[in-house]
Design a protein around this motif. Structure first.
Motif, PDB file in Angstrom:
ATOM      1  N   ILE A 253     -10.780   6.416 -13.960  1.00 44.56           N
ATOM      2  CA  ILE A 253      -9.537   7.185 -14.004  1.00 44.56           C
ATOM      3  C   ILE A 253      -8.723   6.970 -12.732  1.00 44.56           C
ATOM      4  N   ALA A 254      -9.406   6.809 -11.592  1.00 45.08           N
ATOM      5  CA  ALA A 254      -8.690   6.515 -10.340  1.00 45.08           C
ATOM      6  C   ALA A 254      -7.948   5.189 -10.442  1.00 45.08           C
ATOM      7  N   SER A 255      -8.525   4.223 -11.147  1.00 45.16           N
ATOM      8  CA  SER A 255      -7.848   2.926 -11.304  1.00 45.16           C
ATOM      9  C   SER A 255      -6.565   3.094 -12.115  1.00 45.16           C
ATOM     10  N   LEU A 256      -6.599   3.967 -13.118  1.00 47.45           N
ATOM     11  CA  LEU A 256      -5.386   4.252 -13.891  1.00 47.45           C
ATOM     12  C   LEU A 256      -4.341   4.939 -13.011  1.00 47.45           C
ATOM     13  N   PHE A 257      -4.769   5.934 -12.253  1.00 41.71           N
ATOM     14  CA  PHE A 257      -3.840   6.666 -11.399  1.00 41.71           C
ATOM     15  C   PHE A 257      -3.207   5.749 -10.355  1.00 41.71           C
TER      16      PHE A 257
ATOM     17  N   LYS B 295       1.781   2.952  -8.534  1.00 42.44           N
ATOM     18  CA  LYS B 295       2.638   1.790  -8.257  1.00 42.44           C
ATOM     19  C   LYS B 295       3.976   1.902  -8.984  1.00 42.44           C
ATOM     20  N   LYS B 296       3.998   2.702 -10.024  1.00 45.58           N
ATOM     21  CA  LYS B 296       5.240   2.908 -10.776  1.00 45.58           C
ATOM     22  C   LYS B 296       5.980   4.161 -10.309  1.00 45.58           C
ATOM     23  N   GLY B 297       5.486   4.744  -9.204  1.00 41.07           N
ATOM     24  CA  GLY B 297       6.158   5.899  -8.618  1.00 41.07           C
ATOM     25  C   GLY B 297       5.727   7.240  -9.178  1.00 41.07           C
TER      26      GLY B 297
ATOM     27  N   GLU C 117       0.800  -1.212   0.000  1.00 42.99           N
ATOM     28  CA  GLU C 117       0.000   0.000   0.000  1.00 42.99           C
ATOM     29  C   GLU C 117       0.839   1.271   0.000  1.00 42.99           C
ATOM     30  N   ALA C 118       2.166   1.116   0.024  1.00 43.68           N
ATOM     31  CA  ALA C 118       3.037   2.295   0.059  1.00 43.68           C
ATOM     32  C   ALA C 118       2.814   3.185  -1.158  1.00 43.68           C
ATOM     33  N   TYR C 119       2.434   2.568  -2.290  1.00 40.82           N
ATOM     34  CA  TYR C 119       2.243   3.332  -3.515  1.00 40.82           C
ATOM     35  C   TYR C 119       1.132   4.377  -3.368  1.00 40.82           C
ATOM     36  N   LYS C 120       0.215   4.154  -2.422  1.00 39.51           N
ATOM     37  CA  LYS C 120      -0.919   5.067  -2.268  1.00 39.51           C
ATOM     38  C   LYS C 120      -0.481   6.459  -1.826  1.00 39.51           C
ATOM     39  N   GLU C 121       0.738   6.551  -1.302  1.00 41.35           N
ATOM     40  CA  GLU C 121       1.260   7.867  -0.945  1.00 41.35           C
ATOM     41  C   GLU C 121       1.468   8.734  -2.185  1.00 41.35           C
ATOM     42  N   ASN C 122       1.568   8.096  -3.345  1.00 40.14           N
ATOM     43  CA  ASN C 122       1.761   8.837  -4.592  1.00 40.14           C
ATOM     44  C   ASN C 122       0.456   9.390  -5.156  1.00 40.14           C
ATOM     45  N   LEU C 123      -0.663   9.000  -4.542  1.00 43.44           N
ATOM     46  CA  LEU C 123      -1.959   9.413  -5.050  1.00 43.44           C
ATOM     47  C   LEU C 123      -2.669  10.248  -3.992  1.00 43.44           C
ATOM     48  N   GLU C 124      -2.995  11.484  -4.333  1.00 45.38           N
ATOM     49  CA  GLU C 124      -3.661  12.391  -3.399  1.00 45.38           C
ATOM     50  C   GLU C 124      -5.100  12.632  -3.827  1.00 45.38           C
ATOM     51  N   LEU C 125      -5.928  12.908  -2.824  1.00 45.20           N
ATOM     52  CA  LEU C 125      -7.339  13.180  -3.079  1.00 45.20           C
ATOM     53  C   LEU C 125      -7.703  14.546  -2.513  1.00 45.20           C
ATOM     54  N   PHE C 126      -8.525  15.271  -3.234  1.00 41.96           N
ATOM     55  CA  PHE C 126      -9.066  16.527  -2.709  1.00 41.96           C
ATOM     56  C   PHE C 126     -10.584  16.461  -2.795  1.00 41.96           C
ATOM     57  N   GLU C 127     -11.207  16.346  -1.611  1.00 44.34           N
ATOM     58  CA  GLU C 127     -12.668  16.259  -1.519  1.00 44.34           C
ATOM     59  C   GLU C 127     -13.217  15.115  -2.379  1.00 44.34           C
TER      60      GLU C 127
ATOM     61  N   ASN D 281      -8.590   2.705  -3.517  1.00 49.18           N
ATOM     62  CA  ASN D 281      -8.558   1.261  -3.749  1.00 49.18           C
ATOM     63  C   ASN D 281      -9.036   0.885  -5.151  1.00 49.18           C
ATOM     64  N   ALA D 282      -9.306   1.881  -5.967  1.00 46.40           N
ATOM     65  CA  ALA D 282      -9.781   1.596  -7.331  1.00 46.40           C
ATOM     66  C   ALA D 282      -8.723   0.813  -8.107  1.00 46.40           C
ATOM     67  N   SER D 283      -9.156  -0.199  -8.836  1.00 55.73           N
ATOM     68  CA  SER D 283      -8.206  -1.009  -9.607  1.00 55.73           C
ATOM     69  C   SER D 283      -8.874  -1.568 -10.856  1.00 55.73           C
ATOM     70  N   PHE D 284      -8.051  -1.880 -11.837  1.00 54.35           N
ATOM     71  CA  PHE D 284      -8.573  -2.438 -13.087  1.00 54.35           C
ATOM     72  C   PHE D 284      -9.345  -3.735 -12.845  1.00 54.35           C
ATOM     73  N   LYS D 285      -8.865  -4.538 -11.910  1.00 55.46           N
ATOM     74  CA  LYS D 285      -9.482  -5.856 -11.708  1.00 55.46           C
ATOM     75  C   LYS D 285     -10.905  -5.761 -11.165  1.00 55.46           C
ATOM     76  N   ASN D 286     -11.248  -4.600 -10.558  1.00 55.56           N
ATOM     77  CA  ASN D 286     -12.590  -4.438  -9.999  1.00 55.56           C
ATOM     78  C   ASN D 286     -13.540  -3.671 -10.915  1.00 55.56           C
ATOM     79  N   ILE D 287     -13.062  -3.336 -12.109  1.00 54.62           N
ATOM     80  CA  ILE D 287     -13.931  -2.652 -13.064  1.00 54.62           C
ATOM     81  C   ILE D 287     -14.963  -3.643 -13.596  1.00 54.62           C
ATOM     82  N   TYR D 288     -16.184  -3.193 -13.694  1.00 53.81           N
ATOM     83  CA  TYR D 288     -17.254  -4.074 -14.170  1.00 53.81           C
ATOM     84  C   TYR D 288     -16.931  -4.625 -15.554  1.00 53.81           C
ATOM     85  N   LYS D 289     -16.833  -5.938 -15.639  1.00 57.20           N
ATOM     86  CA  LYS D 289     -16.477  -6.579 -16.910  1.00 57.20           C
ATOM     87  C   LYS D 289     -17.698  -6.830 -17.799  1.00 57.20           C
TER      88      LYS D 289
END
Length: 300
Positions: free
Chosen positions: A170-174, A179-181, A103-113, A120-128
Motif C-alpha cells: 500500500i505504501a508503494s501505491l501511496f 508523485k501525482k500531488g 524526491e520532492a513528492y515524498k513531502e506528500n506522504l506522511e508517516l505516523f510511527e 522508498n516503497a515502489s512498484f518496481k521493488n515488489i517481489y515479482k
C-alpha cells in the motif's frame, strides 16, 4: 616603527604576489578573467577564488552525487560579483537538484510511527516471484486510473499473514499517488490511538480532523489495538463515517479477516457489543474491497 603606509604597501605586495602566483595556472587565470573584474579587486580574494576554482573543477569532472569531492556535498563554492565587492556562496549542483526534484513528492506522504524507509516503497521493488501480489497490483493500477478520472475509488482491506508485505504494497501505491500531488498518511493504528488519547488537553481535535480529511489514509495493523468503547465508537466510527460520506479512499492492513476483526471490535472491557462492531464492519465494507495476502514472511 613602520608607518601605516609602509604596512599597507607590504600587504599590497603580498596580495599581488599571491594573485600572480595563482594566475600562473592558466586554467585559474581563465576562470578569474571570466568574472570580468579588475585585478585590483580580484587579488583581495585570491584564496577564496582558488577554493571556488577548485570546487568548480571538481564539479566539471563529477559524474555522480556520491562522488562529490567538494567540502559541502552536492554544493559548489561560487563567487558573486556586486560592483567592487565579491561575496561567496554555495550553489546546489545539477545532480543534487535532480535528486531533490525526484524526491520532492515524498513531502506528500506522511508517516505516523512507521518505518522511515517505507517512503522508498515502489512498484518496481515488489517481489515479482509471488503471484499472490499480481491481483493487488492490478487493483492499484485500476485505482490510479479511476482516481485520475475523478471516479469514486474504493480502498483495500488487506489481510494476511505476518510479514507478507501488506504495508509495503500500500505504501508503494501511496508513493505513486504522491508523485501525482496527492497527499496521504500511513498510520500505525495501535500507536495512533495511544497518542490521540494522550492529546486530550492539547491538539486532540486537530489530529482527529486531519486524519478524517486526508485524501488517502492507511490504518495499518488494525485489530492489533486494545479495543475500547472510546476507540471504536468515538474514534474509528466517526473517521470511517466521514470518509465514507465524502468518498475519501481508505486502506487497512490487518492480520485479521473482516470476520475476525468484527469479533475483536465487539469485545471491550465493558462487555460484548456485536451491534456496534457490525456497524464498523459495514462502514469498512463500504470503503474497501477485501483482499487476502497469504505469503511467506519477507522480514526474515
Amino acid at each position: 616603527m613602520k608607518k601605516v603606509t609602509d604596512l599597507y604597501k607590504t600587504d599590497l605586495t603580498a596580495l599581488t604576489h599571491a594573485f600572480q602566483d595563482a594566475c600562473a595556472d592558466s586554467e585559474f587565470l581563465n576562470y578569474v578573467r571570466g568574472l570580468n573584474v579588475s585585478d585590483d579587486i580580484l587579488m583581495k580574494y585570491t584564496s577564496n577564488l582558488e577554493d571556488a576554482f577548485n570546487e568548480c573543477k571538481n564539479c566539471f569532472k563529477c559524474q555522480d552525487l556520491s562522488l562529490c569531492k567538494n567540502k559541502v556535498k552536492g554544493y559548489c563554492y561560487v563567487p558573486i560579483i556586486d560592483k567592487n565587492i565579491i561575496t561567496f556562496s554555495y550553489d546546489a549542483c545539477d545532480f543534487l537538484k535532480e535528486k531533490l526534484e525526484k524526491e520532492a513528492y515524498k513531502e506528500n506522504l506522511e508517516l505516523f510511527e512507521m518505518p522511515k524507509d517505507i517512503k522508498n516503497a515502489s512498484f518496481k521493488n515488489i517481489y515479482k516471484d509471488d503471484k499472490t501480489r499480481v491481483p493487488i497490483i492490478k487493483y492499484f493500477k485500476e485505482f490510479m486510473d479511476n482516481y485520475k478520472n475523478n471516479e469514486k475509488s474504493k480502498g483495500i482491506y488487506l489481510s494476511g499473514s505476518f510479514g507478507s508485505g501488506k504495508t509495503y504494497l500500500i505504501a508503494s501505491l501511496f508513493n505513486e499517488m504522491a508523485k501525482k500531488g496527492i497527499r496521504s498518511i500511513l498510520i500505525y493504528y495501535p500507536e495512533f490511538l495511544r497518542n490521540l488519547k494522550s492529546s486530550f488537553q492539547t491538539n486532540y481535535q486537530e489530529q482527529f480532523n486531519y486524519i478524517k480529511k486526508i485524501p488517502l489514509l492507511l490504518l495499518d495493523d488494525i485489530g492489533a489495538e486494545n479495543c475500547s468503547n472510546w476507540s471504536r465508537d468515538e474514534v474509528l466510527g466517526p473517521i470511517l463515517q466521514y470518509r465514507m460520506e465524502n468518498y475519501l479512499p481508505t486502506f487497512f492492513t490487518s492480520n485479521l479477516t473482516l470476520e475476525e476483526l468484527e469479533i475483536h471490535l465487539g469485545i471491550t472491557s465493558s462487555g460484548v457489543d456485536k451491534v456496534k462492531a457490525r456497524r464498523i464492519i459495514e462502514r469498512i465494507k463500504q470503503l474497501t474491497t477485501e483482499v487476502s495476502l497469504i505469503s511467506k514472511n519477507r522480514r526474515n
